[in-house]
Design a protein around this motif. Structure first.
Motif, PDB file in Angstrom:
ATOM      1  N   GLY A   1     -68.680 -41.456  98.277  1.00  0.00           N
ATOM      2  CA  GLY A   1     -67.601 -42.040  99.073  1.00  0.00           C
ATOM      3  C   GLY A   1     -66.539 -42.715  98.212  1.00  0.00           C
ATOM      4  O   GLY A   1     -65.668 -43.413  98.726  1.00  0.00           O
ATOM      5  N   LYS A   2     -66.601 -42.481  96.894  1.00  0.00           N
ATOM      6  CA  LYS A   2     -65.643 -43.136  95.989  1.00  0.00           C
ATOM      7  C   LYS A   2     -64.269 -42.465  96.020  1.00  0.00           C
ATOM      8  O   LYS A   2     -64.120 -41.318  96.412  1.00  0.00           O
ATOM      9  CB  LYS A   2     -66.170 -43.080  94.554  1.00  0.00           C
ATOM     10  CG  LYS A   2     -67.174 -44.174  94.246  1.00  0.00           C
ATOM     11  CD  LYS A   2     -67.528 -44.136  92.768  1.00  0.00           C
ATOM     12  CE  LYS A   2     -68.673 -45.068  92.450  1.00  0.00           C
ATOM     13  NZ  LYS A   2     -69.304 -44.721  91.177  1.00  0.00           N
ATOM     14  N   ASP A   3     -63.291 -43.186  95.526  1.00  0.00           N
ATOM     15  CA  ASP A   3     -61.916 -42.724  95.458  1.00  0.00           C
ATOM     16  C   ASP A   3     -61.771 -41.704  94.317  1.00  0.00           C
ATOM     17  O   ASP A   3     -62.344 -41.905  93.234  1.00  0.00           O
ATOM     18  CB  ASP A   3     -61.055 -43.968  95.183  1.00  0.00           C
ATOM     19  CG  ASP A   3     -59.615 -43.612  94.979  1.00  0.00           C
ATOM     20  OD1 ASP A   3     -58.995 -43.216  95.975  1.00  0.00           O
ATOM     21  OD2 ASP A   3     -59.131 -43.719  93.836  1.00  0.00           O
ATOM     22  N   PRO A   4     -61.022 -40.606  94.510  1.00  0.00           N
ATOM     23  CA  PRO A   4     -60.947 -39.567  93.465  1.00  0.00           C
ATOM     24  C   PRO A   4     -60.416 -40.076  92.120  1.00  0.00           C
ATOM     25  O   PRO A   4     -60.939 -39.702  91.070  1.00  0.00           O
ATOM     26  CB  PRO A   4     -60.020 -38.504  94.068  1.00  0.00           C
ATOM     27  CG  PRO A   4     -59.389 -39.132  95.250  1.00  0.00           C
ATOM     28  CD  PRO A   4     -60.302 -40.200  95.717  1.00  0.00           C
ATOM     29  N   GLU A   5     -59.386 -40.927  92.153  1.00  0.00           N
ATOM     30  CA  GLU A   5     -58.836 -41.417  90.881  1.00  0.00           C
ATOM     31  C   GLU A   5     -59.872 -42.227  90.110  1.00  0.00           C
ATOM     32  O   GLU A   5     -59.974 -42.137  88.881  1.00  0.00           O
ATOM     33  CB  GLU A   5     -57.576 -42.242  91.135  1.00  0.00           C
ATOM     34  CG  GLU A   5     -56.394 -41.343  91.461  1.00  0.00           C
ATOM     35  CD  GLU A   5     -55.115 -42.114  91.727  1.00  0.00           C
ATOM     36  OE1 GLU A   5     -54.957 -43.218  91.164  1.00  0.00           O
ATOM     37  OE2 GLU A   5     -54.277 -41.597  92.470  1.00  0.00           O
ATOM     38  N   ALA A   6     -60.656 -43.017  90.854  1.00  0.00           N
ATOM     39  CA  ALA A   6     -61.695 -43.822  90.218  1.00  0.00           C
ATOM     40  C   ALA A   6     -62.747 -42.912  89.576  1.00  0.00           C
ATOM     41  O   ALA A   6     -63.209 -43.172  88.457  1.00  0.00           O
ATOM     42  CB  ALA A   6     -62.344 -44.741  91.247  1.00  0.00           C
ATOM     43  N   ILE A   7     -63.093 -41.827  90.263  1.00  0.00           N
ATOM     44  CA  ILE A   7     -64.107 -40.913  89.729  1.00  0.00           C
ATOM     45  C   ILE A   7     -63.614 -40.259  88.438  1.00  0.00           C
ATOM     46  O   ILE A   7     -64.329 -40.191  87.437  1.00  0.00           O
ATOM     47  CB  ILE A   7     -64.464 -39.826  90.778  1.00  0.00           C
ATOM     48  CG1 ILE A   7     -65.153 -40.472  91.985  1.00  0.00           C
ATOM     49  CG2 ILE A   7     -65.363 -38.752  90.167  1.00  0.00           C
ATOM     50  CD1 ILE A   7     -65.301 -39.559  93.189  1.00  0.00           C
TER      51      ILE A   7
END
Ligand SMILES: [Zn+2]
Length: 493
Positions: free
Chosen positions: A417-423
């Motif tokens: 459920g994480k944000d794509p940029e963070a990943i």
């Protein structure tokens, strides 16, 4: 002998009104048992029902959306039967003079369009719910659902296969969602379906004896139950036995239908006009106003998607056949207007749809809004908002990550459920697009593979694929493939 199946469906859809159909009690799902009740919906002597105008408006919208003829005057009738979840001893429904009749809906199965007749749409009230205790030999009853407004949508016996039946149900549910008059949740029972099935010799006009199937709370079960029942009836007929007219329940655990009770006929219910309710007269001006204000329906939206976003018909069809997909598509483009619509469409039809079919992914439109309810098989679900899709695809179009890595990022978005940029940042997945980093790596590969280098210099340009592949391997898929190509050309040239 060859037989063909004849299927007719009866759909019950709970209407999204704030209060019940004949009283002011709340309709919200999941309240503590028997907290949303009053003398009217409990059927206390002397209480009188008053029709909820909003419920009629919802039913009329569905009638208009399916090209039904709306009756100038319709009548509420009492359907009498005894059951512990029915406190009055009768259900208020419509019988001889329903709200609307003679509609139709066009579905597509394997590319071919099929027009399915809608016999009638009428208004009625829902019953309560029995809760059977597993620990003790007792049952409880919750009357919160008693009096929640329903429309019953009855189809003509125009369906011939389980696949057609499922397509029809999906199309019907989609229209209800577009109209925003039902949440379409099969598991919570706000969209329920019973099926009438019979077999007849192929080409015959007369209908065979039918059975009625109940208890199918997912599209998958509808298909399985119909398939089972058609097979069962065919085997009986082939053995020279008769079909018994009866109601059968789908038993999902056993994968079969089982006899529940002999089928009631209409006269068993002793229908008669409800003396407590006046006939419903629909003012033509009201109907016109509702018609003028109907929201955009799936067919119109499909055409607009083709026109405004330049999408192929197939894409437009897939996206608009599920309101959640269509909303997600448009919201993504609204949040990132520079994205190519075809890119967004490919992504949603591929990756997103694949995850949604597993039943573990729910998509929404904005970070803040509640995602639309869909059928969910698994308890753990992940919500992907349109802003997450927008930022993921923007990373691809800007060249920060490759299309291939986007799939890896998406897998992690679904898992965590994480944000794509963070990943991308956390896992260091950004595409390597600077020559300074890649050049020494490319040189190493050439030095380690003198034979292939020789082949290339001798004119076998096909080995370029090998070199780029090696560099991809070395950078875990992060090298910019175009740049890799240029570098090898320069070094080998
Ligand atoms: Zn009430």
């Amino acid at each position: 002998m060859e037989y063909e199946a004849v299927i007719g469906l009866e759909v019950h859809a709970q209407l999204l009104t704030a209060s019940k159909i004949f009283c002011g009690c709340a309709t919200t799902f999941g309240g503590a048992p028997n907290t949303q009740v009053c003398p009217v919906c409990l059927g206390m002597p002397g209480s009188l029902p008053v029709l909820n105008r909003q419920a009629v408006a919802c039913a009329l919208k569905m009638a208009l959306a399916t090209d039904c003829r709306v009756s100038e005057e319709s009548i509420f009738a009492r359907k009498n039967y005894f059951y512990p979840d029915l406190p009055k001893g009768y259900q208020i429904s419509q019988y001889e003079r329903p709200l609307a009749e003679h509609g139709h809906l066009t579905i597509r199965v394997n590319g071919a369009a099929r027009r399915i007749g809608i016999t009638r749409i009428h208004l009625e009230e829902d019953a309560g719910k029995l809760i059977h205790s597993e620990a003790r030999p007792v049952s409880f009853v919750d009357f919160n659902r008693t009096g929640v407004p329903l429309i019953e949508i009855v189809s003509e016996p125009d369906l011939r296969t389980p696949d057609e039946a499922v397509e029809y149900l999906k199309a019907l549910r989609n229209i209800l969602l577009y109209l925003e008059i039902c949440d379409g949740n099969l598991e919570e029972g706000s969209f329920r379906c019973d099926a009438n099935v019979s077999l007849r010799p192929s080409g015959a006009a007369a209908l065979g004896t039918k059975t009625e199937l109940k208890n199918m709370n997912s599209f998958r079960f509808v298909k399985a139950a119909l398939e089972y029942e058609i097979k069962r009836q065919r085997a009986r007929l082939a053995a020279g036995r008769e079909i018994v007219q009866e109601t059968r329940l789908w038993d999902a655990a056993q994968n079969q239908t089982v006899s529940m009770r002999g089928k009631e006929e209409a006269h068993d219910y002793r229908y008669f006009p409800d003396p407590d309710l006046v006939p419903v007269k629909i003012a033509p001006e009201w109907l016109d106003a509702l018609r003028q204000n109907l929201p955009e329906l799936p067919v119109a939206r499909r055409q607009r998607f083709q026109r405004d976003y330049d999408l192929p018909e197939y894409d437009a069809e897939v996206l608009t056949s599920d309101k959640a997909l269509a909303d997600h598509f448009e919201a993504t483009l609204k949040q990132a207007p520079d994205l190519s619509p075809k890119h967004v469409s490919n992504w949603i039809m591929g990756e997103v749809l694949r995850e949604m079919k597993k039943g573990t992914l729910v998509i929404g439109v904005e970070p803040a809004t509640t995602p639309p309810p869909i059928k969910i098989d698994v308890a753990e679900v992940v919500h992907i908002t349109s802003s997450a899709t927008a930022s993921l695809l923007t990373l691809v179009e800007k060249g920060t990550i490759s299309g291939k890595l986007a799939k890896t990022v998406f897998e992690e978005m679904v898992a965590t459920g994480k944000d794509p940029e963070a990943i991308v940042k956390e896992r260091g997945l950004a595409q390597i697009s600077d020559a300074e980093t890649l050049l020494p790596l490319a040189q190493e590969i050439i030095d380690a593979n003198p034979k292939e280098a020789g082949d290339y210099r001798a004119g076998k340009t096909k080995v370029m694929g090998f070199f780029v592949g090696q560099l991809m391997k070395k950078t875990k898929g992060q090298a910019n493939p175009q740049l890799a190509n240029e570098l090898f050309k320069r070094l080998l040239g």
